[in-house]
Design an enzyme around this catalytic site. Structure first.
Site, PDB file in Angstrom:
ATOM      1  NE  ARG A 298      23.513  -9.287  -0.079  1.00  0.00           N
ATOM      2  CZ  ARG A 298      24.066  -8.960   1.085  1.00  0.00           C
ATOM      3  NH1 ARG A 298      24.008  -7.731   1.546  1.00  0.00           N
ATOM      4  NH2 ARG A 298      24.693  -9.876   1.802  1.00  0.00           N
TER       5      ARG A 298
ATOM      6  CE1 TYR B 149       3.800  -3.285 -14.448  1.00  0.00           C
ATOM      7  CE2 TYR B 149       4.528  -3.409 -12.170  1.00  0.00           C
ATOM      8  CZ  TYR B 149       4.366  -3.999 -13.413  1.00  0.00           C
ATOM      9  OH  TYR B 149       4.764  -5.288 -13.608  1.00  0.00           O
TER      10      TYR B 149
ATOM     11  CE  LYS C 233       8.014  -3.536 -17.992  1.00  0.00           C
ATOM     12  NZ  LYS C 233       7.260  -2.736 -17.050  1.00  0.00           N
TER      13      LYS C 233
HETATM   14  C1  LIG Z   1       6.968  -2.861 -15.679  1.00  0.00           C
HETATM   15  C2  LIG Z   1       6.841  -1.655 -14.855  1.00  0.00           C
HETATM   16  C3  LIG Z   1       7.286  -1.645 -13.521  1.00  0.00           C
HETATM   17  C4  LIG Z   1       7.854  -2.879 -12.854  1.00  0.00           C
HETATM   18  O1  LIG Z   1       9.101  -3.216 -13.390  1.00  0.00           O
HETATM   19  P1  LIG Z   1       9.716  -4.689 -13.359  1.00  0.00           P
HETATM   20  O2  LIG Z   1      11.011  -4.527 -14.064  1.00  0.00           O
HETATM   21  O3  LIG Z   1       8.764  -5.611 -14.049  1.00  0.00           O
HETATM   22  O4  LIG Z   1       9.881  -5.050 -11.910  1.00  0.00           O
HETATM   23  C5  LIG Z   1       7.169  -0.463 -12.815  1.00  0.00           C
HETATM   24  N1  LIG Z   1       6.642   0.641 -13.367  1.00  0.00           N
HETATM   25  C6  LIG Z   1       6.198   0.674 -14.638  1.00  0.00           C
HETATM   26  C7  LIG Z   1       5.622   1.926 -15.192  1.00  0.00           C
HETATM   27  C8  LIG Z   1       6.274  -0.477 -15.427  1.00  0.00           C
HETATM   28  O5  LIG Z   1       5.811  -0.447 -16.682  1.00  0.00           O
END
Ligand SMILES: *Cc1c(COP(=O)(O)O)cnc(C)c1O
Length: 406
Positions: free
Chosen positions: A60, A113, A210
């Site tokens: 961790r 977001y 993403k």
């Molecule tokens: C998806 C997203 C997040 C959150 O990310 P996770 O990996 O789902 O926790 C934060 N900011 C933006 C701009 C996103 O598109």
């Protein structure tokens, strides 16, 4: 801009696998042997990290595979250090909690977001006594006016989800620093395209889920910043990453390390497709939002901020006029044409479509949605690169015709 993330990534020391493999090994251990008993107290006092002749201690805290991925991400963003986390939201939450005490204040862009919006608007005030004022990040006067003595952080997205407002990072950084505050930029929409740390941001966060991951197969995040800040987040007594524990699994780190070498190629192709689609829609007088279009309010700004050669990003939004129309179009595109998937998220190799007001931004109230310009019929499309551009455009145009948008 002279910084080139592709070049920076190629300069980072390559980590070979245990047996000389071209890819790094996955370090599957959760705990690490201390060969000299004398060293153990020093490790626990934070005086001997993995780079100071200590050891990785415990998974961790640091894991070698995750550590190496962090090095690659630091190179991508041109920061001294980076560390990876179990999700994008945990990276954001940990960075904010590391910088703010109860009673402190944050100024945030109003178009962000949905999960981050809920964290700032509801969770942090209720649980940590940290208040946030939301402003239109493009309105620098409003931004400066919202700053208080106890404002520790300005938070914004490089390209704001889902309306694609471009953040003027150098100006926003100036406003932050004049107040003794730090700027955190969520660069999830524009890896490679924009390098916030080179433009004055103190901390850069990503949802690696993403574009960085690129295959919608892992939830992951990262914080890129100074060595001092990253080490403070790993501190055994006061570190938000160490103590809240959103640890990235080493097998995920190994998988994601194999996505970075072609990130630049992917981003350029996402952008090429999005640009072509946006231009063709604009020619047909559709209500399309894309920073690559000359009439987008952030177009010129984007050009001055962006690294050369990666375009304007893989996401555009189409205002279909109503929620019903949006649903009709997405059903048609998915079920008749196999053009893409109705799914939240972005940065996938195939196309993903969602109606922001009733999905990823549905944590926001109707007034907040209105203020942020997120219309009920707005369809956000993260354009993929499977198939050919002409094949995909033909499918798209046919579906638009079917729902009487063309
Ligand atoms: C998806 C997203 C997040 C959150 O990310 P996770 O990996 O789902 O926790 C934060 N900011 C933006 C701009 C996103 O598109």
């Amino acid at each position: 801009m002279t910084f080139d993330p592709q070049r920076s990534l190629a300069q980072v020391r390559h980590e070979f696998g245990e047996h000389g493999g071209v890819n790094m090994s996955i370090e599957a251990s959760t705990t690490f042997t201390v060969l000299d008993a004398e060293v153990m107290p020093e490790i626990f006092q934070g005086q001997r990290g993995p780079d100071q002749g200590g050891c990785y201690l415990y998974g961790r805290h640091f894991n070698p595979t995750v550590y190496v991925l962090g090095r690659y991400l630091a190179a991508l963003e041109g920061t001294e250090a980076a560390y990876c986390t179990a999700s994008g939201l945990s990276a954001i939450a940990a960075a904010i909690i590391q910088l703010c005490e109860p009673g402190d204040h944050i100024v945030s862009g109003d178009t962000i977001y949905g999960g981050t919006h809920a964290l700032l608007k509801e969770f942090l005030p209720a649980k940590n006594g940290i208040e946030t004022t939301f402003v239109n990040i493009a309105d620098h006067e409003a931004l400066a006016g919202a700053m208080r003595k106890n404002t520790k952080v300005i938070f914004c997205e490089s390209l704001a989800n889902p309306t694609l407002v471009v953040a003027d990072i150098p100006t926003i950084a100036e406003i932050a620093h004049a107040n003794g505050s730090q700027l955190i930029v969520d660069n999830t929409f524009t890896p490679m395209l924009i390098s916030p740390a080179q433009l004055g941001a103190d901390v850069v966060v990503h949802s690696m889920t993403k574009f960085l991951g690129g295959a919608s197969d892992h939830i992951a995040g990262t914080v890129c910043a100074s060595q001092k800040f990253i080490m403070s987040m790993m501190d055994l007594h006061m570190g938000a990453l160490m103590l809240l524990g959103p640890t990235m699994d080493p097998s995920v780190a190994a998988a994601l390390s194999l996505r970075l070498p072609h990130l630049g190629l992917r981003m350029a192709e996402h952008s090429r497709r999005a640009q072509a689609f946006a231009e063709r829609m604009a020619e047909r007088n559709l209500n399309v939002v894309y920073p690559g279009l000359p009439d987008h309010p952030g177009h010129d700004l984007f050009r001055t901020l962006a690294n050369e050669g990666y375009g304007f990003g893989g996401v555009f939004a189409l205002d279909t006029g109503s929620r019903d129309k949006a649903f009709e179009l997405m059903d048609e595109l998915q079920n008749t044409h196999r053009f893409g998937f109705q799914a939240v998220s972005l940065g996938y190799f195939d196309t993903l479509m969602s109606c922001s007001a009733s999905s990823t931004s549905s944590e926001m109230s109707e007034e907040d949605l209105e203020a942020a310009g997120i219309k009920p019929g707005l369809v956000r499309i993260s354009i993929g690169y499977t198939g050919t551009l002409e094949q995909r455009w033909a499918q798209f145009a046919e579906a638009l015709g079917k729902v009487a948008l063309l």
